[in-house]
Design an enzyme around this catalytic site. Structure first.
Site, PDB file in Angstrom:
ATOM      1  N   HIS A 374       0.797  -1.228   0.000  1.00 28.21           N
ATOM      2  CA  HIS A 374       0.000   0.000   0.000  1.00 28.21           C
ATOM      3  C   HIS A 374       0.827   1.275   0.000  1.00 28.21           C
ATOM      4  O   HIS A 374       0.274   2.349   0.210  1.00 28.21           O
ATOM      5  CB  HIS A 374      -0.915   0.054   1.223  1.00 28.21           C
ATOM      6  CG  HIS A 374      -2.024  -0.940   1.205  1.00 28.21           C
ATOM      7  ND1 HIS A 374      -3.246  -0.686   0.619  1.00 28.21           N
ATOM      8  CD2 HIS A 374      -2.106  -2.198   1.698  1.00 28.21           C
ATOM      9  CE1 HIS A 374      -4.026  -1.734   0.764  1.00 28.21           C
ATOM     10  NE2 HIS A 374      -3.363  -2.674   1.412  1.00 28.21           N
ATOM     11  N   LYS A 565      -8.155  14.234   4.352  1.00 36.25           N
ATOM     12  CA  LYS A 565      -7.294  13.038   4.342  1.00 36.25           C
ATOM     13  C   LYS A 565      -6.285  13.223   5.459  1.00 36.25           C
ATOM     14  O   LYS A 565      -6.222  14.301   6.062  1.00 36.25           O
ATOM     15  CB  LYS A 565      -6.579  12.895   2.996  1.00 36.25           C
ATOM     16  CG  LYS A 565      -5.850  14.181   2.540  1.00 36.25           C
ATOM     17  CD  LYS A 565      -5.172  14.023   1.191  1.00 36.25           C
ATOM     18  CE  LYS A 565      -6.139  14.102   0.043  1.00 36.25           C
ATOM     19  NZ  LYS A 565      -5.927  13.145  -0.999  1.00 36.25           N
ATOM     20  N   ARG A 566      -5.502  12.183   5.752  1.00 33.65           N
ATOM     21  CA  ARG A 566      -4.456  12.360   6.757  1.00 33.65           C
ATOM     22  C   ARG A 566      -3.539  13.512   6.339  1.00 33.65           C
ATOM     23  O   ARG A 566      -3.330  13.757   5.152  1.00 33.65           O
ATOM     24  CB  ARG A 566      -3.631  11.068   6.882  1.00 33.65           C
ATOM     25  CG  ARG A 566      -4.349   9.963   7.605  1.00 33.65           C
ATOM     26  CD  ARG A 566      -4.716  10.349   9.021  1.00 33.65           C
ATOM     27  NE  ARG A 566      -3.535  10.401   9.861  1.00 33.65           N
ATOM     28  CZ  ARG A 566      -3.290   9.565  10.870  1.00 33.65           C
ATOM     29  NH1 ARG A 566      -4.154   8.617  11.189  1.00 33.65           N
ATOM     30  NH2 ARG A 566      -2.196   9.686  11.583  1.00 33.65           N
ATOM     31  N   LYS A 677     -14.471   8.740  -3.655  1.00 35.40           N
ATOM     32  CA  LYS A 677     -15.708   9.102  -2.944  1.00 35.40           C
ATOM     33  C   LYS A 677     -16.194  10.486  -3.384  1.00 35.40           C
ATOM     34  O   LYS A 677     -17.394  10.704  -3.568  1.00 35.40           O
ATOM     35  CB  LYS A 677     -15.488   9.067  -1.427  1.00 35.40           C
ATOM     36  CG  LYS A 677     -15.116   7.675  -0.923  1.00 35.40           C
ATOM     37  CD  LYS A 677     -14.559   7.684   0.506  1.00 35.40           C
ATOM     38  CE  LYS A 677     -13.831   6.373   0.798  1.00 35.40           C
ATOM     39  NZ  LYS A 677     -12.991   6.437   2.020  1.00 35.40           N
TER      40      LYS A 677
END
Ligand code: GL4
Length: 839
Positions: A374, A565-566, A677
């Site tokens: 990832h 997001k982070r 999304k």
């Protein structure tokens, strides 16, 4: 005989029984009943949490018959099961999801309203189970949803952290962390199964002995044992009877406490061991894309892997006489390297506990495991010091050494002339202190290795895992990520969902490609106007939320420009800030300048120990404080940082976005899933050619995507040729003015030190090349503003984005894993007289 003792296959589904019935009067009764019997409360003294809990039990009851029937179907047929091993699962709230999966939303709303309560308010009481950091954990949850929806036998395995990801609050613009006590009021969605507890050993030493056949064997004499207790949470599929389990392990001490110490009066010592054991599942490490290298983290990894493997083997041996065919009943997916120790653990079990020879054990292991990578960030690749390994898992270290010895022997045979190759491939890093490289273990021990977007897989093959690709090209796959349309469209955006279904029925929920049928309406002004109104409505809802929680009033007609997001330097939230300051500077220079109103919305957590990420949050808030108040701005720019971004906040945000910021340095973001999304909910993307952005742009159409910045290749080349950020600073007036304004203390009440580390890092290193992409980004943002002013054109682009995102349904991703990696088939669960749709 009580109903519970009726054998499953004779168990009648009783219509309108208080625990399964679904008429409004029955639901009302069940709700009241659960309040009374499960919570020991009556209406007058019940809190909102109590009502939420009573409702949750009411829904869980209605999942149980399908859950048990699913279990029985798998058990009876000895089916092949997908085991998804992940240190993180960000499931999001369960109640809303159960309501849509059981098709009970409307009836429950009526039942709750007739009881004098507000369903939306009760839904808000559920703590968001934050057992993950970001994209990786949420992906695991989307996958479980798709597996159940596609009727694939699957179990998610992970850790039942007592404290999930911290709760983020803002203190004077700085992030502060508060522990997440998500279990405080109990968890109605889980069922503990202490009868299926598993012992997990740690430490000690190994010894050789001779077995009854005189063969030399090795056994592990551990120093300590911890117990893993499984807690099962139902994962219902949409429009199927399938309910798969998510099984999370909690660590408990093997002896409640040490009686010798207790009897000797050493009360603290008597409980110390117990506490140490239970620490293992206490808290999630709050790091995304940066491993911590702490002993407790390795303990967590081994703990859940050891429990899960024993569980898998137990299930297999119930219907099979040996483990030689394990890969016929089990496909084990490693979600990143966090569970990669499973490879050594399965080898140890097969060799030491089941007496299987090395070659057979290795064949079984390789056929059973597959590994997903990832991240490409080199600092994020996990490695554990050999010393720590030896101390915690001495037998596993021996096994890893032996895997490595045989592997290197092969490599030397295949490539006798390449000395460097062995060093690069070895499972052990040898320069200086020795480390075990977990990605290498995962690659050699698996039959399939995959990246999570086309570019990411290409870069894995070219770069990060180049040598493994050279050895085994056939092992490598791309599996572009996806997200579940059930949570990210139906649950998040009910207005849009209803609009879709009114036109084409609800088949799109299980086949997202069907939305393309709606392209037939693209020239229909009424359709477009309705679309526009839905977006505006969603923006108003978010505006209300921001007014309530941030006290900031925003114009719903402004461009909602969102980055959630982070917080990480490679994701470049600060590039977004440079754009805000650029616009601000233009206004300060000419207050009458024509600037289209924008609302810049940010959300995301920084790892508590990541100083630069925390400073970026402070900068966003500091800029917001100045910009939002400056009368010259006249409300044209607003900056809002929404604290504590999580799955449920995401559900409010994605439907309300006009512009999705996906601006990572090309080659750094493996895939991204937030990008999907946003686009599914009709936002346009401004983005680099990174991760899944590339594929989103291909699907949406190049003309419907705002592209800027260097490519991954250009980033690489620029870096190799000696990148000098100061050149950009010196030659770009606007960039210089932006940086100078930050340095001057303008946003920090005159304090020139506060943002110095951030400014210096950009001016002198700029690892993530913000300066190189600055002008291209600013120019592209001007195109965004122009496009937005042509409302008809924008709506058209927005519609096409949403309708063309079928590829990014996690159903597509999971189908690919099933066919190409796991070799599993769907197993429908039959329920007589029970049809979820007509329930
Ligand atoms: C991540 C990647 O950073 C992200 O791009 C990707 O979408 C996600 C799921 O594949 O995995 N890797 C890590 S580590 N955290 C992530 O979110």
């Amino acid at each position: 005989m009580p109903e519970s003792l009726i054998p499953m296959n004779e168990c009648p589904i009783q219509i309108e029984d208080d625990r399964t019935g679904t008429s409004v009067p029955t639901l009302k009764r069940a709700f009241a009943d659960n309040l009374f019997y499960e919570l020991g409360k009556y209406e007058a003294i019940a809190s909102k949490e109590d009502f939420y809990m009573a409702l949750a039990y009411t829904l869980r009851d209605r999942l149980l018959s399908r859950w048990l029937k699913t279990f029985k179907t798998y058990d009876d047929n000895n089916v092949k099961i997908v085991y998804y091993l992940s240190a993180e699962f960000l499931m999001g709230r369960h109640l809303g999801n159960s309501l849509i999966n059981l098709h009970l939303y409307d009836r429950i709303r009526q039942a709750v309203e007739e009881s004098g309560l507000d369903l939306d308010e009760l839904l808000e009481q559920e703590p968001d189970p934050g057992l993950g950091n970001g994209g990786l954990g949420r992906l695991a949850a989307c996958f479980l949803d798709s597996l159940a929806t596609l009727e694939i036998p699957a179990v998610g395995y992970g850790i039942r952290y007592e404290f999930g990801i911290f709760h983020q609050i803002m203190q004077d613009g700085w992030q502060a962390e508060i522990p997440d006590k998500w279990l405080r009021f109990g968890n109605p969605w889980e069922i503990p199964r202490p009868d299926q507890a598993i012992d997990v050993n740690f430490g000690g030493h190994t010894e050789t002995y001779h077995d009854e056949k005189g063969r030399e064997r090795i056994r592990w004499i551990p120093a300590k044992t911890v117990i893993g207790i499984p807690y099962d949470t139902p994962v219902p599929g949409y429009d199927t009877n399938t309910v798969n389990p998510l099984r999370l392990w909690k660590a408990e001490a093997s002896d409640a406490f040490n009686f010798d110490a207790f009897n000797a009066g050493n009360y603290d010592g008597a409980v110390a061991d117990k506490m140490r054991s239970e620490t293992i599942s206490k808290v999630l490490y709050p790091n995304d894309n940066t491993p911590q290298g702490k002993q407790l983290r390795l303990e967590q990894q081994y703990f859940f892997v050891a429990c899960s493997l024993r569980d898998i083997i137990k299930r297999h041996l119930k219907h099979n006489t040996s483990l030689y065919n394990l890969n016929e009943t089990a496909a084990i997916q490693l979600n990143d390297t966090h569970p990669a120790i499973a490879i050594a653990e399965l080898m140890r079990l097969l060799l030491d506990e089941y007496g299987i020879d090395w070659d057979s054990a290795w064949r079984i292991t390789q056929k059973t495991f597959a590994y997903t990578n990832h991240t490409l960030l080199p600092e994020a690749l996990e490695k554990w010091s050999v010393g720590l390994f030896e101390y915690l898992l001495p037998r596993h270290l021996q096994v890893i050494y032996e895997i490595n010895r045989r592997f290197i022997e092969d490599v030397q045979r295949w490539y006798p002339d390449d000395d460097q190759l062995v060093g690069r491939l070895s499972l052990i890093e040898e320069s200086g202190e020795k480390y075990v490289r977990m990605a290498h273990l995962a690659c050699v021990g698996s039959h399939a290795v995959n990246g999570v977007a086309a570019l990411h897989t290409k870069l894995l093959k070219q770069d990060t895992l180049r040598d493994f690709y050279k050895l085994w090209p056939e092992k490598f796959f791309n599996k572009t990520n996806g997200v579940t349309p059930r949570r990210w469209i139906l649950l998040s955006n009910p207005t849009l969902s209803e609009f879709y279904s009114s036109k084409i029925g609800d088949g799109w929920l299980k086949n997202l490609d069907k939305l393309r049928q709606l392209e037939a309406y693209i020239d229909d002004p009424e359709f477009c106007e309705q679309w526009h109104q839905i977006k505006l409505y969603n923006k108003k809802l978010l505006a209300d939320y921001m007014l309530k929680f941030n006290g900031i009033e925003v114009d719903p007609h402004s461009i909602f420009d969102i980055q959630v997001k982070r917080i990480h330097e490679y994701k470049r939230q600060h590039l977004d800030v440079l754009h805000i300051i650029t616009l601000y500077n233009r206004i300060k220079q000419n207050p009458n300048i024509n600037i289209y109103p924008r609302t810049f919305i940010f959300g995301g957590k920084a790892a508590p120990g990541y100083f630069m990420a925390k400073l970026i949050i402070k900068l966003i808030n500091a800029v917001g404080e100045v910009v939002n108040k400056d009368p010259d701005v006249r409300g044209r720019l607003k900056v809002v940082f929404l604290s504590n971004f999580n799955a449920s906040l995401g559900q409010r945000i994605y439907p309300a976005a006009d512009l999705s910021e996906q601006i990572s340095t090309a080659g750094k973001e493996a895939s991204g899933t937030g990008n999907m999304k946003f686009a599914m909910n009709g936002s346009l993307t401004i983005g680099t050619l990174d991760g899944a952005n590339i594929e989103i742009r291909e699907e949406a159409g190049f003309e419907n995507f705002f592209l800027f910045g260097l490519t991954a290749e250009e980033v690489h080349n620029l870096k190799s040729n000696g990148y000098k950020p100061s050149d950009y600073y010196n030659h770009n007036q606007e960039l210089k003015a932006v940086m100078d304004r930050i340095s001057s203390g303008y946003f920090s009440h005159g304090d020139q030190e506060m943002f110095k580390p951030l400014v210096d890092s950009l001016m002198y290193h700029d690892e993530y090349m913000l300066f190189a992409d600055y002008q291209s980004y600013i120019d592209c943002q001007r195109q965004v503003s122009l496009a937005f002013q042509d409302s008809k054109k924008w709506t058209r682009m927005s519609i096409l984005n949403a309708l063309r995102m079928g590829k990014f349904s996690s159903d597509r991703t999971i189908n690919e894993y099933c066919n190409e990696i796991w070799n599993v088939k769907s197993v429908p669960v039959e329920m007589e007289g029970y049809n979820p749709e007509s329930a």
